[in-house]
Design a protein around this motif. Structure first.
Motif, PDB file in Angstrom:
ATOM      1  N   ALA B 364       0.840  -1.206   0.000  1.00 16.75           N
ATOM      2  CA  ALA B 364       0.000   0.000   0.000  1.00 16.75           C
ATOM      3  C   ALA B 364       0.871   1.251   0.000  1.00 16.75           C
ATOM      4  O   ALA B 364       2.068   1.192   0.298  1.00 16.75           O
ATOM      5  CB  ALA B 364      -0.876  -0.023   1.238  1.00 16.75           C
ATOM      6  N   SER B 365       0.228   2.393  -0.355  1.00 17.75           N
ATOM      7  CA  SER B 365       0.957   3.659  -0.347  1.00 17.75           C
ATOM      8  C   SER B 365       1.211   4.073   1.100  1.00 17.75           C
ATOM      9  O   SER B 365       0.648   3.506   2.034  1.00 17.75           O
ATOM     10  CB  SER B 365       0.123   4.732  -1.041  1.00 17.75           C
ATOM     11  OG  SER B 365      -1.029   4.982  -0.264  1.00 17.75           O
ATOM     12  N   ASP B 366       2.063   5.109   1.244  1.00 14.61           N
ATOM     13  CA  ASP B 366       2.401   5.549   2.595  1.00 14.61           C
ATOM     14  C   ASP B 366       1.168   6.018   3.353  1.00 14.61           C
ATOM     15  O   ASP B 366       0.981   5.692   4.524  1.00 14.61           O
ATOM     16  CB  ASP B 366       3.437   6.677   2.526  1.00 14.61           C
ATOM     17  CG  ASP B 366       3.819   7.150   3.914  1.00 14.61           C
ATOM     18  OD1 ASP B 366       4.292   6.310   4.705  1.00 14.61           O
ATOM     19  OD2 ASP B 366       3.613   8.332   4.223  1.00 14.61           O
ATOM     20  N   ILE B 367       0.303   6.760   2.662  1.00 15.11           N
ATOM     21  CA  ILE B 367      -0.881   7.285   3.357  1.00 15.11           C
ATOM     22  C   ILE B 367      -1.802   6.145   3.780  1.00 15.11           C
ATOM     23  O   ILE B 367      -2.400   6.180   4.864  1.00 15.11           O
ATOM     24  CB  ILE B 367      -1.622   8.356   2.498  1.00 15.11           C
ATOM     25  CG1 ILE B 367      -2.700   9.056   3.329  1.00 15.11           C
ATOM     26  CG2 ILE B 367      -2.221   7.758   1.242  1.00 15.11           C
ATOM     27  CD1 ILE B 367      -2.148   9.848   4.490  1.00 15.11           C
ATOM     28  N   GLU B 368      -1.861   5.105   2.955  1.00 11.39           N
ATOM     29  CA  GLU B 368      -2.697   3.958   3.335  1.00 11.39           C
ATOM     30  C   GLU B 368      -2.105   3.238   4.555  1.00 11.39           C
ATOM     31  O   GLU B 368      -2.827   2.828   5.458  1.00 11.39           O
ATOM     32  CB  GLU B 368      -2.835   2.999   2.146  1.00 11.39           C
ATOM     33  CG  GLU B 368      -3.814   3.527   1.101  1.00 11.39           C
ATOM     34  CD  GLU B 368      -3.734   2.782  -0.237  1.00 11.39           C
ATOM     35  OE1 GLU B 368      -4.713   2.832  -0.973  1.00 11.39           O
ATOM     36  OE2 GLU B 368      -2.681   2.176  -0.521  1.00 11.39           O
ATOM     37  N   GLN B 369      -0.791   3.154   4.556  1.00  7.04           N
ATOM     38  CA  GLN B 369      -0.145   2.531   5.724  1.00  7.04           C
ATOM     39  C   GLN B 369      -0.390   3.368   6.987  1.00  7.04           C
ATOM     40  O   GLN B 369      -0.635   2.850   8.065  1.00  7.04           O
ATOM     41  CB  GLN B 369       1.360   2.437   5.508  1.00  7.04           C
ATOM     42  CG  GLN B 369       1.767   1.404   4.488  1.00  7.04           C
ATOM     43  CD  GLN B 369       3.278   1.430   4.313  1.00  7.04           C
ATOM     44  OE1 GLN B 369       4.000   1.273   5.273  1.00  7.04           O
ATOM     45  NE2 GLN B 369       3.721   1.636   3.094  1.00  7.04           N
ATOM     46  N   ARG B 370      -0.331   4.663   6.801  1.00  9.41           N
ATOM     47  CA  ARG B 370      -0.570   5.540   7.953  1.00  9.41           C
ATOM     48  C   ARG B 370      -1.996   5.374   8.478  1.00  9.41           C
ATOM     49  O   ARG B 370      -2.237   5.415   9.680  1.00  9.41           O
ATOM     50  CB  ARG B 370      -0.348   7.000   7.569  1.00  9.41           C
ATOM     51  CG  ARG B 370       1.088   7.409   7.665  1.00  9.41           C
ATOM     52  CD  ARG B 370       1.244   8.840   7.224  1.00  9.41           C
ATOM     53  NE  ARG B 370       2.632   9.218   7.208  1.00  9.41           N
ATOM     54  CZ  ARG B 370       3.167  10.114   8.058  1.00  9.41           C
ATOM     55  NH1 ARG B 370       2.422  10.695   8.952  1.00  9.41           N
ATOM     56  NH2 ARG B 370       4.433  10.411   7.986  1.00  9.41           N
ATOM     57  N   VAL B 607      -5.518  12.248   9.816  1.00 13.06           N
ATOM     58  CA  VAL B 607      -5.533  10.941   9.166  1.00 13.06           C
ATOM     59  C   VAL B 607      -6.880  10.258   9.363  1.00 13.06           C
ATOM     60  O   VAL B 607      -7.401   9.586   8.471  1.00 13.06           O
ATOM     61  CB  VAL B 607      -4.400  10.042   9.738  1.00 13.06           C
ATOM     62  CG1 VAL B 607      -4.485   8.635   9.161  1.00 13.06           C
ATOM     63  CG2 VAL B 607      -3.042  10.646   9.446  1.00 13.06           C
ATOM     64  N   GLY B 608      -7.487  10.481  10.547  1.00 14.00           N
ATOM     65  CA  GLY B 608      -8.695   9.762  10.938  1.00 14.00           C
ATOM     66  C   GLY B 608      -9.853   9.936   9.970  1.00 14.00           C
ATOM     67  O   GLY B 608     -10.446   8.945   9.503  1.00 14.00           O
ATOM     68  N   MET B 609     -10.190  11.179   9.632  1.00 10.60           N
ATOM     69  CA  MET B 609     -11.378  11.413   8.805  1.00 10.60           C
ATOM     70  C   MET B 609     -11.208  10.846   7.400  1.00 10.60           C
ATOM     71  O   MET B 609     -12.168  10.346   6.792  1.00 10.60           O
ATOM     72  CB  MET B 609     -11.693  12.914   8.740  1.00 10.60           C
ATOM     73  CG  MET B 609     -12.247  13.469  10.048  1.00 10.60           C
ATOM     74  SD  MET B 609     -13.680  12.549  10.659  1.00 10.60           S
ATOM     75  CE  MET B 609     -14.960  13.172   9.582  1.00 10.60           C
ATOM     76  N   SER B 610      -9.988  10.923   6.896  1.00 12.15           N
ATOM     77  CA  SER B 610      -9.774  10.354   5.564  1.00 12.15           C
ATOM     78  C   SER B 610      -9.928   8.842   5.609  1.00 12.15           C
ATOM     79  O   SER B 610     -10.446   8.229   4.666  1.00 12.15           O
ATOM     80  CB  SER B 610      -8.402  10.755   5.020  1.00 12.15           C
ATOM     81  OG  SER B 610      -7.388  10.216   5.815  1.00 12.15           O
ATOM     82  N   ALA B 611      -9.528   8.230   6.719  1.00  9.97           N
ATOM     83  CA  ALA B 611      -9.697   6.779   6.868  1.00  9.97           C
ATOM     84  C   ALA B 611     -11.180   6.431   6.952  1.00  9.97           C
ATOM     85  O   ALA B 611     -11.629   5.419   6.403  1.00  9.97           O
ATOM     86  CB  ALA B 611      -8.969   6.296   8.120  1.00  9.97           C
TER      87      ALA B 611
END
Lengths: 45, 646
Positions: B364-370, B607-611
């Motif tokens: 996964a991309s970095d943002i997905e890992q985050r 990060v939370g809301m995007s998740a």
């Protein structure tokens, strides 16, 4: 022990001699002039 | 009288320094008086008073001190003999120099008396003064021409005597001062040295036995030689010219590197020393042992002189704290498990899947890992796995501080924390044994369905739904999370309201949505709920409403509402130009956008809301945000109905 005693004895003699010298120098030394005249004569002065 | 005697007579102890000094002075004096023999011979010859007699008399004067060197052990006593000799030589000089220079020859006495002060002993002067007094009075009576070259009366002798007394007093003062301040100084130094030696021995004793590593370094970082023995025992002996970082580099390279980077800031003085010191490393590892490092500067007149490092072995304490934490975590995990086994096992499976996604080469991309790490953090905190939540938080902070993507090391840290926690929890878990948790109302519901003659598919669906945890338990856990956070953040006692909590939703479909709900709750508590000081009673409402074609899961609060101006400002910083409320809501879901300037362990990373949106959209749904200033916020997850349960 005996060496120390002998040393002490020698020192005691020397001290007695020193006392005589001091007495002479302080008191009898005052008589030097009298003695010196004798001395001068003895020395043929 | 006693004070006068104490002044004239020196204290009995003779220091090595005084002894050595007097030996030298006695030798010099002896040669000085030996030199009088030819000198007096010349005087006697010049004055016609007899050169040989003068020389012989002078030799007799020298005999005394020569005799004294053999007869007397004490250097001081030998010196006193010179007092007699000096005056005797004076008497000889006056006598053999008699004539027109008789009176001038008396200067010798004053010179000699002054010189006697070099013996640093008042008694030498006194002996000399007594000798010259006796000579004068005696000679004046016996041979006045030896003393005076005129018919001097007694008053002349007294005048001479008065001068001798005055000079003797001065010479005594000089001799005693010389003794006290020069010869005695050596004694003072000796005493001080002995005192320092004693203190050094005491300090050595402390350094040998103190259970702390104490060492100092110069501003260049070079270690000083003095240190406590614990340093050598723990880290080995430093080499000459070792610096703090070269020394500790052999033990803990990470500590050493950090120290070397922070050292310049301590030295250059650009920032306050306390701040610079606070940035130096505080934890040191040597093999299996752990140490606390405390730093202190030693300044003089505002200038840095030394840096003191105090190292304490905290291995046992840290291990104990870790064991306590593990114990507390286990108890919490057990508590969560006992409250709802199904939900716990669901979480456990989801968390394991999230951790597994972090293993190996990242797909996964970095943002997905985050997002994974962030979601794992929220869920682990919810189910009592605080050590994993802490590891996730640390990894997020490290990446944020370094403005870098997550590294393999970061992922390994999370994986390691999870594996340790999961291994500890596994003793309570029995994943292999499929159990279904039922409440009385579930049985009553089934009985009532049978009573009213419900069709088989309905009964089947009802029984199938028992495999899933009722929403009530999920809402309870979220409520607990909200209450704990609210207390930590000083928001007071939060009232929790729920709606639609009897629904059971299939885990397979909703796992991701459930796992992101803690983000919404954290945001609601941290950003939404009013502060305790506002006087408003805070509440949160969790609801799940089944409409015709969709399920709406929502979290609402009665807080201050979203600060849309702050969101707009943050969006502009990211190069966006929000023109409408829709644009602003869109901005809320941007990765890394938060109205907070500083992330905390609760929220602020963006990060939370995007998740949340990602999880919702994965089910074909959407997220709606309603918020008005002072009117609270409602985040609703609209998920289309497909195969959800009853």
């Amino acid at each position: 022990m005996s060496a120390a005693t002998s040393e002490d004895r020698r020192r005691a003699w020397l001290q007695a001699l020193l006392i005589v010298w001091v007495a002479f120098a302080v008191l009898a030394g005052s008589l030097i002039p009298a003695f010196s005249d004798q001395l001068i004569r003895l020395c043929g002065g | 009288m006693k004070r006068l005697l104490d002044y004239l007579v020196l204290p009995p102890t003779v220091s090595a320094f005084e002894r050595s000094y007097l030996r030298r002075m006695n030798t010099i004096a002896l040669w000085f008086f030996v030199a009088h023999i030819p000198f007096l011979a010349v005087v006697g010859w010049l004055n016609g008073t007899g050169a040989l007699a003068a020389a012989l008399a002078a030799a007799g004067g020298v005999a005394g001190p020569l005799l004294a060197t053999k007869a007397l052990r004490s250097c001081r006593q030998q010196s006193m003999v010179f007092g007699v000799t000096a005056m005797l030589m004076g008497a000889l000089l006056v006598h053999f120099g008699r004539g027109m220079w008789t009176i001038e020859m008396h200067f010798y006495f004053f010179v000699a008396l002054a010189l006697l002060a070099v013996f640093a002993n008042p008694m030498v002067v006194v002996v000399g003064a007594v000798t010259v007094a006796v000579h004068h009075f005696a000679l004046w009576f016996i041979s006045p021409q030896s003393v005076f070259n005129y018919d001097a009366p007694l008053s002349s002798v007294l005048v001479h005597a008065a001068f001798v007394v005055v000079e003797s007093v001065a010479a005594v003062f000089v001799a005693r001062s010389f003794f006290d301040n020069v010869i005695g100084l050596e004694r003072i130094v000796e005493a001080r040295t002995a005192e320092l030696d004693a203190r050094n021995r005491e300090m050595s004793l402390v350094f040998e036995h103190v259970n702390q590593g104490l060492l100092t370094a110069t501003p260049d970082g070079v270690l000083n030689t003095e240190r406590s023995r614990a340093v050598d025992t723990w880290f080995g002996a430093p080499q000459p010219q070792d610096t703090l970082w070269s020394f500790f580099g052999r033990v803990d390279p990470r500590f050493s590197g950090w120290l070397q980077m922070g050292w310049d800031q301590v030295i250059d003085g650009l920032m306050p020393r306390e701040v610079a010191l606070d940035m130096l490393p505080k934890r040191l590892a040597a093999g299996e042992r752990l140490f606390d490092a405390a730093w202190q500067v030693v300044e003089r007149d505002g200038k840095l002189e030394q840096v003191l490092l105090m190292v304490s072995d905290v291995t046992e304490r840290v291990r104990r704290e870790e064991a306590d934490l593990v114990q507390r975590e286990l108890m919490e995990v057990f508590d969560k498990l006992s409250r709802g086994r199904t939900g716990f096992l669901e979480f456990f499976g989801e968390a394991r899947a999230m951790v597994d996604s972090l293993r190996g080469e990242p797909q996964a991309s970095d943002i997905e890992q985050r997002r994974v790490v962030h979601t794992l953090k929220g869920n682990c905190a919810l189910f009592g796995f605080t050590s994993v939540a802490r590891a996730c938080h640390d990894v997020e902070s490290l990446a944020d501080e370094g403005s870098r993507p997550l590294t393999a090391e970061d992922r390994a840290m999370v994986i390691h924390a999870w594996e340790a926690a999961a291994a500890r929890a596994s003793r309570f878990l029995d994943e292999q044994r499929p159990l279904i948790e039922l409440e009385e109302r579930d049985v009553e519901e089934l009985a009532s369905a049978i009573d009213r003659g419900a069709a088989k598919p309905e009964l089947q669906g009802l029984i199938d739904s028992w495999r899933h945890e009722p929403l009530r338990k999920r809402f309870e856990r979220l409520g607990e999370q909200a209450k704990t956070l609210a207390q930590r953040l000083n928001k007071g006692e939060v009232r929790i309201e729920t709606e639609g909590h009897d629904l059971r939703l299939p885990r397979e479909r909703f796992a991701k949505v459930f796992s992101v709900l803690p983000h919404v709750v954290r945001n609601a508590v941290d950003h939404g709920l009013p502060a305790q000081s506002s006087g408003k009673d805070p509440w949160l409402r969790f609801s799940c409403v089944k409409n015709v074609d969709e399920l709406v899961l929502s979290v609402a609060d009665n807080g201050t509402g979203i600060d849309w101006d702050a969101v707009a400002a943050k969006a502009r910083q990211r190069g966006l130009e929000p023109r409408s409320r829709t644009d602003l809501v869109e901005a809320l879901f941007l990765d890394g956008l938060s109205t907070r300037n500083q992330a905390t362990d609760v929220s602020g990373r963006g990060v939370g809301m995007s998740a949340v949106r990602e999880a919702c959209e994965a089910l074909g749904g959407r997220v709606e945000v309603d918020s008005a200033p002072g009117g609270g916020t409602r985040v609703s997850l609209h998920i289309p109905l497909e195969r959800h349960a009853s």
